[in-house]
Design a protein around this motif. Structure first.
Motif, PDB file in Angstrom:
ATOM      1  N   SER A 127     -28.072 -29.901 -15.270  1.00 23.57           N
ATOM      2  CA  SER A 127     -27.183 -29.089 -16.117  1.00 23.57           C
ATOM      3  C   SER A 127     -27.800 -27.726 -16.421  1.00 23.57           C
ATOM      4  N   THR A 165     -27.095 -25.684 -13.210  1.00 22.26           N
ATOM      5  CA  THR A 165     -25.689 -25.275 -13.090  1.00 22.26           C
ATOM      6  C   THR A 165     -25.338 -24.230 -14.156  1.00 22.26           C
ATOM      7  N   ALA A 166     -25.964 -24.357 -15.334  1.00 17.74           N
ATOM      8  CA  ALA A 166     -25.711 -23.359 -16.386  1.00 17.74           C
ATOM      9  C   ALA A 166     -26.229 -21.989 -15.956  1.00 17.74           C
ATOM     10  N   ARG A 210     -15.740 -27.685 -11.061  1.00 21.06           N
ATOM     11  CA  ARG A 210     -14.550 -28.019 -11.843  1.00 21.06           C
ATOM     12  C   ARG A 210     -13.443 -28.573 -10.969  1.00 21.06           C
ATOM     13  N   TRP A 215     -24.742 -36.956 -22.496  1.00 21.57           N
ATOM     14  CA  TRP A 215     -24.769 -36.033 -21.356  1.00 21.57           C
ATOM     15  C   TRP A 215     -23.478 -36.181 -20.535  1.00 21.57           C
ATOM     16  N   PHE A 264     -20.913 -33.193 -20.066  1.00 22.82           N
ATOM     17  CA  PHE A 264     -20.694 -32.652 -18.722  1.00 22.82           C
ATOM     18  C   PHE A 264     -19.213 -32.733 -18.354  1.00 22.82           C
ATOM     19  N   LEU A 285     -16.762 -32.546 -20.437  1.00 22.68           N
ATOM     20  CA  LEU A 285     -16.114 -31.434 -21.173  1.00 22.68           C
ATOM     21  C   LEU A 285     -16.339 -30.108 -20.456  1.00 22.68           C
ATOM     22  N   ASP A 286     -17.568 -29.918 -19.967  1.00 20.90           N
ATOM     23  CA  ASP A 286     -17.884 -28.700 -19.212  1.00 20.90           C
ATOM     24  C   ASP A 286     -16.963 -28.552 -18.006  1.00 20.90           C
ATOM     25  N   LEU A 287     -16.698 -29.680 -17.343  1.00 17.29           N
ATOM     26  CA  LEU A 287     -15.874 -29.636 -16.130  1.00 17.29           C
ATOM     27  C   LEU A 287     -14.395 -29.426 -16.455  1.00 17.29           C
ATOM     28  N   VAL A 343     -20.925 -24.332 -16.202  1.00 18.83           N
ATOM     29  CA  VAL A 343     -20.955 -25.788 -16.336  1.00 18.83           C
ATOM     30  C   VAL A 343     -22.386 -26.205 -16.682  1.00 18.83           C
ATOM     31  N   GLY A 344     -22.560 -27.003 -17.700  1.00 18.49           N
ATOM     32  CA  GLY A 344     -23.905 -27.470 -18.050  1.00 18.49           C
ATOM     33  C   GLY A 344     -24.282 -27.299 -19.510  1.00 18.49           C
ATOM     34  N   PRO A 345     -23.939 -26.151 -20.138  1.00 19.92           N
ATOM     35  CA  PRO A 345     -24.370 -25.954 -21.532  1.00 19.92           C
ATOM     36  C   PRO A 345     -23.865 -27.018 -22.507  1.00 19.92           C
ATOM     37  N   MET A 346     -22.631 -27.509 -22.320  1.00 21.18           N
ATOM     38  CA  MET A 346     -22.131 -28.509 -23.266  1.00 21.18           C
ATOM     39  C   MET A 346     -22.874 -29.837 -23.081  1.00 21.18           C
ATOM     40  N   ALA A 347     -23.251 -30.152 -21.845  1.00 22.24           N
ATOM     41  CA  ALA A 347     -24.027 -31.373 -21.604  1.00 22.24           C
ATOM     42  C   ALA A 347     -25.363 -31.295 -22.352  1.00 22.24           C
ATOM     43  N   LEU A 348     -26.009 -30.139 -22.258  1.00 22.69           N
ATOM     44  CA  LEU A 348     -27.289 -29.948 -22.966  1.00 22.69           C
ATOM     45  C   LEU A 348     -27.089 -30.013 -24.485  1.00 22.69           C
TER      46      LEU A 348
END
Lengths: 330, 186
Positions: free
Chosen positions: A20, A23-24, A35, B61, B65, B67-69, B81-86
């Motif tokens: 993550s 990807t961020a 997506r 996670w 993830f 939600l990010d998608l 994509v990724g910040p919400m998982a973190l």
């Protein structure tokens, strides 16, 4: 030894966190592709939910609202009666002019090459919204497989009929009446639609000033004051962008253009992707620009109702020599 | 942790949030669009009841993830994509640490912890997305997004006690029964 015993959950978590982070950091370079993979999963069940959601929101909009006083109701009834009378007169005139136009068009079409909108309108349906309310996007079920590509404009799709009875097939006329947004990401079977109110949306457009004989207005062009009329009502070129909430904003319009609430924001007919003028929204507020007293900022309410948006057209510009196959109903 | 039922739950929560969740979303002209984060409620539930920290963080996670998608736009346009998982992992970790000190059966506690979880997830998310889109974001826009995140967190706190009992009903499908200690007699 089994793989599950060798790889602990802690290791899996560390790997996922690293993924993550990568990807961020890669940001918009990989986000659309990732997506699109996720959207295949959303598609099967999302449509039913969005159908219910749109139906409920539409119903709520109809039943809620400000209650009217008895005086207001009487005034509105009186106005309605007057307007109904005017409507009858106008309908008679319209019918006369419609016949005249038909005659003229018949003559023109007999002697001139056929010119049509050089676009194909791809019907699509909204199947899901953004999971988080920060953005203004929708997922539509039209992807690369039907010719949709990133950047294409999207309009509303409405059925036009004045009949109260159930219509037989092939008689209804379909109209694309308002710009909804553009496709920001496309996959094979789905596309992400960015609404005009999204903070990342921006487009060149034009202000069409609505003429009201009861309230005439003047504009200053090149130091010359002129009264606006049907013959002289130039469109005002502007850059409009979504405010991230429920409207669009236009900044820095010359105060001499005398734009007022009620004027329309329309698309440009010289736009490469949508070469026709359709409505985007209506000016609701004209505010003075605090940085420049000679200009004003406009707030524009979108024409389309995004809460109940279901059916849309994706506009695909055709190349030279190509003909629009499905434009007959428009 | 039972991962297959959890995967089904995560899928249903995301679909619900992307479709029927729109019914719970409304506009406040000064703040913007406000809607509940149902995935946060699910992640909070797992964080409060999971047997191991790794289970709680992995579940967070997955939901983050997802939600990010399923949300493409936010601060500065297209979001990464990724910040919400973190952010979800951070929030779940914090809740897991303090859960022993909480009376999670109380409605008010659930609402407050729902707000805290959402704040811990959404404020870092907005900040990260703003940093990633620093070329188009302004301090004013960042402030507006933070305010929106706070309103979303408050709203999520309000709906947490409503959705929490629904998750409680499927707890036995999601979370494995504690194993007996070696040598312990019945």
């Amino acid at each position: 030894m089994r793989i599950g015993q060798r790889i602990s959950k802690r290791t899996v978590l560390v790997v996922l966190l690293a993924v993550s982070m990568v990807t961020a950091l890669l940001g918009a370079r990989v986000a659309p592709r990732l997506r699109m993979v996720g959207q295949y999963v959303l598609l099967p069940l999302g449509e039913g939910g969005i159908y219910v959601s749109c139906a409920v929101k539409k119903h709520l909009k109809n039943v809620t609202g400000r209650a009217l006083s008895a005086d207001e109701i009487r005034r509105l009834e009186r106005e309605n009666l007057e307007l109904r009378g005017q409507q009858v007169v106008l309908e008679g005139e319209r019918e006369y002019w419609r016949r005249q136009v038909e005659v003229i068009q018949g003559i023109r079409q007999s002697y001139a090459p056929i010119r049509d909108l050089p676009c194909e309108l791809i019907p699509a349906r909204v199947v899901a919204a953004d999971a988080l309310p920060y953005g203004r996007t929708r997922l539509v079920n039209g992807g690369n497989a039907v010719g949709a590509e990133s950047g294409m404009k999207v309009t509303t799709r409405e059925l036009l009929t004045d009949r109260s009875k159930r219509l037989p097939p092939n008689l209804a006329a379909i109209s694309a009446t308002a710009l909804v947004g553009r496709l920001m990401e496309t996959g094979e079977f789905t596309a992400r639609l960015q609404l005009v109110t999204d903070s990342g949306y921006g487009t060149w457009a034009r202000i069409r000033r609505m003429l009201d004989p009861a309230h005439p207005r003047t504009v200053t062009i090149g130091g010359v004051v002129r009264r606006l009329s049907d013959a002289h009502n130039p469109l005002v070129d502007v850059w409009a962008q979504g405010d991230g909430h429920a409207a669009l904003t236009v900044a820095g319009v010359s105060a001499e253009e005398n734009v007022r609430p009620g004027d329309w924001l329309v698309t440009r007919d010289d736009d490469a992707l949508l070469p026709v003028q359709i409505r985007i929204g209506t000016v609701t507020e004209v505010r003075e620009n605090p940085r420049d007293p000679h200009t004003v900022n406009l707030l524009i309410a979108p024409h389309a109702d995004f809460a109940s948006l279901r059916e849309v057209y994706i506009v695909m510009r055709l190349g030279p020599g190509q003909q629009a196959p499905g434009n007959g109903g428009k | 942790m039972r991962w297959v039922p959890f995967a089904i739950l995560a899928y249903l929560v995301i679909v619900l949030q992307c479709s029927l969740g729109q019914m719970l979303t409304f506009e406040i002209s000064a703040i913007g669009s406000i809607g509940p984060d149902l995935a946060a409620v699910a992640a909070l539930f797992i964080a409060l009841h999971a047997r191991r920290a790794a289970d709680a963080l992995l579940a967070a996670w997955v939901l983050g993830f997802a939600l990010d998608l399923s949300s493409a736009s936010g601060p500065g346009g297209v979001t990464a994509v990724g910040p919400m998982a973190l952010a979800y992992v951070l929030a779940a970790g914090a809740v897991y640490k303090i859960r022993e000190a909480l009376f999670a059966e109380r409605v008010l506690t659930r609402a407050v912890i729902g707000v805290i979880f959402c704040l811990l997830a959404h404020l870092p998310w907005v900040t990260l997305q703003t940093i990633l889109a620093h070329n188009v974001m302004t301090w004013q826009a960042y402030g507006a997004r933070l305010l929106q995140a706070m309103a979303i967190s408050a709203y999520t706190g309000v709906v947490t006690p409503v959705f929490y009992p629904l998750l409680d009903r499927v707890r036995k499908w999601l979370l494995s029964v504690p194993a007996e200690r070696p040598g312990r007699r019945r």
